[in-house]
Design a protein around this motif. Sequence first.
Motif, PDB file in Angstrom:
ATOM      1  N   LYS A 131      -3.998   5.051  -9.775  1.00 16.37           N
ATOM      2  CA  LYS A 131      -4.564   3.892  -9.056  1.00 16.37           C
ATOM      3  C   LYS A 131      -5.998   3.681  -9.503  1.00 16.37           C
ATOM      4  CE  LYS A 131      -2.663   3.777  -4.420  1.00 16.37           C
ATOM      5  NZ  LYS A 131      -2.925   3.854  -2.993  1.00 16.37           N
ATOM      6  N   ARG A 170      -8.393   0.018  -8.988  1.00 18.40           N
ATOM      7  CA  ARG A 170      -9.784   0.210  -8.558  1.00 18.40           C
ATOM      8  C   ARG A 170      -9.740   1.307  -7.509  1.00 18.40           C
ATOM      9  NH1 ARG A 170      -8.295  -4.780  -5.467  1.00 18.40           N
ATOM     10  NH2 ARG A 170      -7.300  -3.819  -3.692  1.00 18.40           N
ATOM     11  N   PRO A 176      -9.362   2.760  -4.158  1.00 22.54           N
ATOM     12  CA  PRO A 176      -8.672   2.143  -3.020  1.00 22.54           C
ATOM     13  C   PRO A 176      -9.591   1.797  -1.854  1.00 22.54           C
ATOM     14  CG  PRO A 176      -7.555   4.159  -3.696  1.00 22.54           C
ATOM     15  CD  PRO A 176      -8.799   4.068  -4.512  1.00 22.54           C
ATOM     16  N   TYR A 191       3.762   5.638   5.465  1.00 18.50           N
ATOM     17  CA  TYR A 191       3.766   7.089   5.308  1.00 18.50           C
ATOM     18  C   TYR A 191       2.629   7.430   4.360  1.00 18.50           C
ATOM     19  CZ  TYR A 191       4.970  11.858   4.178  1.00 18.50           C
ATOM     20  OH  TYR A 191       4.898  13.218   3.993  1.00 18.50           O
ATOM     21  N   ASN A 192       1.697   8.213   4.832  1.00 17.23           N
ATOM     22  CA  ASN A 192       0.526   8.561   4.045  1.00 17.23           C
ATOM     23  C   ASN A 192       0.797   9.827   3.248  1.00 17.23           C
ATOM     24  OD1 ASN A 192      -2.044   9.530   3.222  1.00 17.23           O
ATOM     25  ND2 ASN A 192      -3.014   8.274   4.800  1.00 17.23           N
ATOM     26  N   HIS A 193       0.918   9.684   1.916  1.00 21.29           N
ATOM     27  CA  HIS A 193       1.255  10.848   1.085  1.00 21.29           C
ATOM     28  C   HIS A 193       0.112  11.835   0.954  1.00 21.29           C
ATOM     29  CE1 HIS A 193       4.580   8.242  -0.368  1.00 21.29           C
ATOM     30  NE2 HIS A 193       5.203   9.392  -0.396  1.00 21.29           N
ATOM     31  N   VAL A 194      -1.109  11.380   1.242  1.00 21.27           N
ATOM     32  CA  VAL A 194      -2.254  12.280   1.123  1.00 21.27           C
ATOM     33  C   VAL A 194      -2.287  13.232   2.331  1.00 21.27           C
ATOM     34  CG1 VAL A 194      -4.761  12.415   0.975  1.00 21.27           C
ATOM     35  CG2 VAL A 194      -3.549  10.593  -0.213  1.00 21.27           C
ATOM     36  N   PRO A 209      -6.167   2.136   2.912  1.00 24.23           N
ATOM     37  CA  PRO A 209      -6.282   2.385   1.469  1.00 24.23           C
ATOM     38  C   PRO A 209      -5.161   3.273   0.925  1.00 24.23           C
ATOM     39  CG  PRO A 209      -8.025   3.523   2.686  1.00 24.23           C
ATOM     40  CD  PRO A 209      -7.308   2.693   3.669  1.00 24.23           C
ATOM     41  N   ASP A 210      -4.460   3.970   1.797  1.00 22.78           N
ATOM     42  CA  ASP A 210      -3.348   4.814   1.350  1.00 22.78           C
ATOM     43  C   ASP A 210      -2.001   4.107   1.448  1.00 22.78           C
ATOM     44  OD1 ASP A 210      -5.045   7.621   2.792  1.00 22.78           O
ATOM     45  OD2 ASP A 210      -4.946   7.028   0.683  1.00 22.78           O
ATOM     46  N   SER A 211      -2.031   2.799   1.638  1.00 25.97           N
ATOM     47  CA  SER A 211      -0.780   2.037   1.688  1.00 25.97           C
ATOM     48  C   SER A 211      -0.027   2.187   0.376  1.00 25.97           C
ATOM     49  CB  SER A 211      -1.093   0.566   1.935  1.00 25.97           C
ATOM     50  OG  SER A 211       0.010  -0.235   1.585  1.00 25.97           O
ATOM     51  N   LEU A 220       2.825  -2.828  -2.724  1.00 26.86           N
ATOM     52  CA  LEU A 220       2.219  -3.619  -3.792  1.00 26.86           C
ATOM     53  C   LEU A 220       2.570  -5.078  -3.554  1.00 26.86           C
ATOM     54  CD1 LEU A 220       3.040  -1.628  -7.067  1.00 26.86           C
ATOM     55  CD2 LEU A 220       0.871  -1.729  -5.882  1.00 26.86           C
ATOM     56  N   HIS A 243      -0.632   9.839  -8.487  1.00 27.79           N
ATOM     57  CA  HIS A 243      -0.639   8.446  -8.077  1.00 27.79           C
ATOM     58  C   HIS A 243      -2.067   7.960  -7.832  1.00 27.79           C
ATOM     59  CE1 HIS A 243       1.321   5.222  -5.273  1.00 27.79           C
ATOM     60  NE2 HIS A 243       0.676   4.700  -6.285  1.00 27.79           N
ATOM     61  N   GLU A 299       5.454  16.627  -3.547  1.00 25.15           N
ATOM     62  CA  GLU A 299       4.831  15.512  -2.849  1.00 25.15           C
ATOM     63  C   GLU A 299       3.330  15.432  -3.142  1.00 25.15           C
ATOM     64  OE1 GLU A 299       4.974  15.575   1.435  1.00 25.15           O
ATOM     65  OE2 GLU A 299       4.253  13.509   1.562  1.00 25.15           O
ATOM     66  N   PRO A 331      -2.234  -3.191  -4.761  1.00 24.44           N
ATOM     67  CA  PRO A 331      -2.226  -2.716  -3.382  1.00 24.44           C
ATOM     68  C   PRO A 331      -2.860  -3.780  -2.492  1.00 24.44           C
ATOM     69  CG  PRO A 331      -3.129  -1.049  -4.854  1.00 24.44           C
ATOM     70  CD  PRO A 331      -2.993  -2.297  -5.655  1.00 24.44           C
ATOM     71  N   PRO A 332      -2.427  -3.879  -1.243  1.00 25.14           N
ATOM     72  CA  PRO A 332      -2.987  -4.917  -0.374  1.00 25.14           C
ATOM     73  C   PRO A 332      -4.491  -4.715  -0.167  1.00 25.14           C
ATOM     74  CG  PRO A 332      -1.428  -3.525   0.834  1.00 25.14           C
ATOM     75  CD  PRO A 332      -1.411  -3.070  -0.572  1.00 25.14           C
ATOM     76  N   LYS A 333      -5.234  -5.813  -0.246  1.00 22.79           N
ATOM     77  CA  LYS A 333      -6.682  -5.736  -0.060  1.00 22.79           C
ATOM     78  C   LYS A 333      -6.961  -5.572   1.428  1.00 22.79           C
ATOM     79  CE  LYS A 333      -7.900  -8.599  -4.056  1.00 22.79           C
ATOM     80  NZ  LYS A 333      -6.560  -8.568  -4.658  1.00 22.79           N
ATOM     81  N   GLY A 334      -7.917  -4.733   1.721  1.00 21.55           N
ATOM     82  CA  GLY A 334      -8.168  -4.491   3.141  1.00 21.55           C
ATOM     83  C   GLY A 334      -7.038  -3.632   3.682  1.00 21.55           C
ATOM     84  N   LEU A 359      -6.521  16.839  -2.445  1.00 24.80           N
ATOM     85  CA  LEU A 359      -5.211  16.913  -3.089  1.00 24.80           C
ATOM     86  C   LEU A 359      -5.168  18.041  -4.113  1.00 24.80           C
ATOM     87  CD1 LEU A 359      -4.357  13.133  -3.482  1.00 24.80           C
ATOM     88  CD2 LEU A 359      -3.072  14.794  -2.156  1.00 24.80           C
ATOM     89  N   ALA A 380       1.258  12.661  -5.248  1.00 26.19           N
ATOM     90  CA  ALA A 380       0.163  11.919  -4.602  1.00 26.19           C
ATOM     91  C   ALA A 380      -1.098  12.008  -5.449  1.00 26.19           C
ATOM     92  CB  ALA A 380      -0.090  12.454  -3.199  1.00 26.19           C
ATOM     93  N   GLY A 411       0.187  13.355   4.692  1.00 27.96           N
ATOM     94  CA  GLY A 411       1.527  13.765   5.124  1.00 27.96           C
ATOM     95  C   GLY A 411       1.878  13.274   6.510  1.00 27.96           C
ATOM     96  N   CYS A 413       6.391   6.200  -5.448  1.00 29.31           N
ATOM     97  CA  CYS A 413       6.456   4.758  -5.281  1.00 29.31           C
ATOM     98  C   CYS A 413       5.285   4.051  -5.911  1.00 29.31           C
ATOM     99  CB  CYS A 413       6.451   4.400  -3.805  1.00 29.31           C
ATOM    100  SG  CYS A 413       7.935   4.920  -3.006  1.00 29.31           S
ATOM    101  N   GLY A 414       5.545   2.840  -6.317  1.00 28.55           N
ATOM    102  CA  GLY A 414       4.459   1.968  -6.711  1.00 28.55           C
ATOM    103  C   GLY A 414       3.784   2.362  -8.000  1.00 28.55           C
ATOM    104  N   PRO A 471     -12.228  -2.470  -1.128  1.00 31.35           N
ATOM    105  CA  PRO A 471     -12.332  -3.602  -0.195  1.00 31.35           C
ATOM    106  C   PRO A 471     -13.066  -3.210   1.086  1.00 31.35           C
ATOM    107  CG  PRO A 471     -10.085  -3.352  -0.990  1.00 31.35           C
ATOM    108  CD  PRO A 471     -10.833  -2.142  -1.446  1.00 31.35           C
TER     109      PRO A 471
END
Lengths: 408, 131
Positions: B100, B105, B107, A160-163, A98-100, A103, B96, B89, A92-95, B56, B93, A165, A73-74, B110
């Motif tokens: 990013k 920047r 992540p 869902y955090n892909h890092v 960070p794994d969101s 977009l 990705h 997966e 990505p949303p600020k604040g 990762l 990740a 899981g 995604c994204g 902020p």
Amino acid sequence: MAVCTVHPTQSLNPTCSISKPSSFFGHSPRQLVFLASPACNSSTIPRGRDGVLRVTCSSGDTIVIGLAADSGCGKSTFMRRLTSVFGGAAEPPKGGNPDSNTLISDTTTVICLDDYHSLDRTGRKEKGVTALDPRANDFDLMYEQVKALKEGKAVDKPIYNHVTGLLDPPELIKPPKILVIEGLHPMFDPRVRELLDFSIYLDISNEVKFAWKIQRDMAERGHSLESIKASIEARKPDFDAYIDPQKQYADAVIEVLPTQLIPDDNEGKVLRVRLIMKEGVQYFKPVYLFDEGSTISWVPCGRKLTCSYPGIKFAYGPDSYFGHEVSVLEMDGQFDRLDELIYVESHLSNISTKFYGEITQQMLKHSDFPGSNNGTGLFQTIVGLKIRDLFEQITEAKAGASLQAAKA
Amino acid sequence: MASIITPITSSLEAPKAVPKANHREGISTTRKPSRLRVQAMSPAKYKGTRMKEKHLKEMIEKKVTEAKEVCIGDDLSDECRVAWDEVEEVSEARAHLREKLEKYRDPLEPFCNDNPETDECHVSEDDVTDS
């Protein structure tokens, strides 16, 4: 943001002003109350019995686009091109987390459907299901939240955090003008399908998928050609059973295949891309070449345009796709120069550009994106323009409908 | 691997500005504190993100090994398919996150702008060893 426009039937006298309440029109009742200054005589503006002007708006003005892709995604270039067409860059949303996967740009919010996994990595391992399996996803929640956003209500969407899981605490998503839901199953659930104003399926052939994953993974320790191949093969049964069938529902399919211009090309660098467009979709007029509904084969390179190897070849024509009438526009080869691109653009019709050269401008703006020199970039840009066109038509139609309601 | 080393000129004040690796003033001539920094391949700025990258990378290796083992004998079993899906997966990740970092920047930026003193917002590169 909900936009509810009022077009008075007669021009307003300059001292007559109409103002909207400044508070956000969220999930309040469907009627908007307007404040009209005393100079507005009742002859110019329809008023109810209590003298107050009321306009009925349809619920929310969010349009929902579904994008089915197996590329995570994204990160899809398509997203970036699409948001660029609307203006602004999706970030990505600020604040927040960070794994969101989300977009956000000024007009567009892109949600990753992996956020609706009902099982995290451990859960899937225990149950023996892959992420492709519908049993790993909460379609009830997906439907509920997409519906809410479409109606102009904010939602607390899981992450869902892909890092790790794991499923992380939710993030607040406010209804945008354009909501894109991207992932493996945007068209799987019929209720969610109904909410989509437009849907796209990115159909990557096995050979191209293999080439792309090699580019992605070969530098990683642990991976080899064998492991990359094994991973694709192992996912194939679930992919064929659950993901692939969605393409019959898509309004547009972008099919990416190896080129036919170079014999035995297996690098996946030169691509043949087909844009399969469903006929009869409201607000969507398929792109065509020269003569709508006819069958065309076109090599633009020749006396007027010199191209370098392997050149460019276009095809266009009507076809049938899973029982639907479609129009297919196909490009094989690569753009090498600006003038090739502008030449091709000038021969395409129904491209929904706002000015001559807009496609070329968009492609140049993102010349560092993958696919910028071939059909993937071209068709993604065109689909982006089509979606903009769709959005404007829907917005106009809603404004027209609310005017009718005001007159009644 | 490109590396630029800027000498530590002064002392123990909290760094106000960490010179970027490709900053024009390679050698600091002012009294502004600078850091000894080696710019490695990773554009991750903060420790938290570097840890994530390392994690990762290790996961990919681990999951590939696991998948190969699980699939011996029956490569159509649920366990086998799930194992390769996990490989996909974590590979995705990893790619990705790399993207990013290149296109947007770090992540954590902020968060770290507001909380520079937390462990995960540590900027020096010598805390994560690449085995």
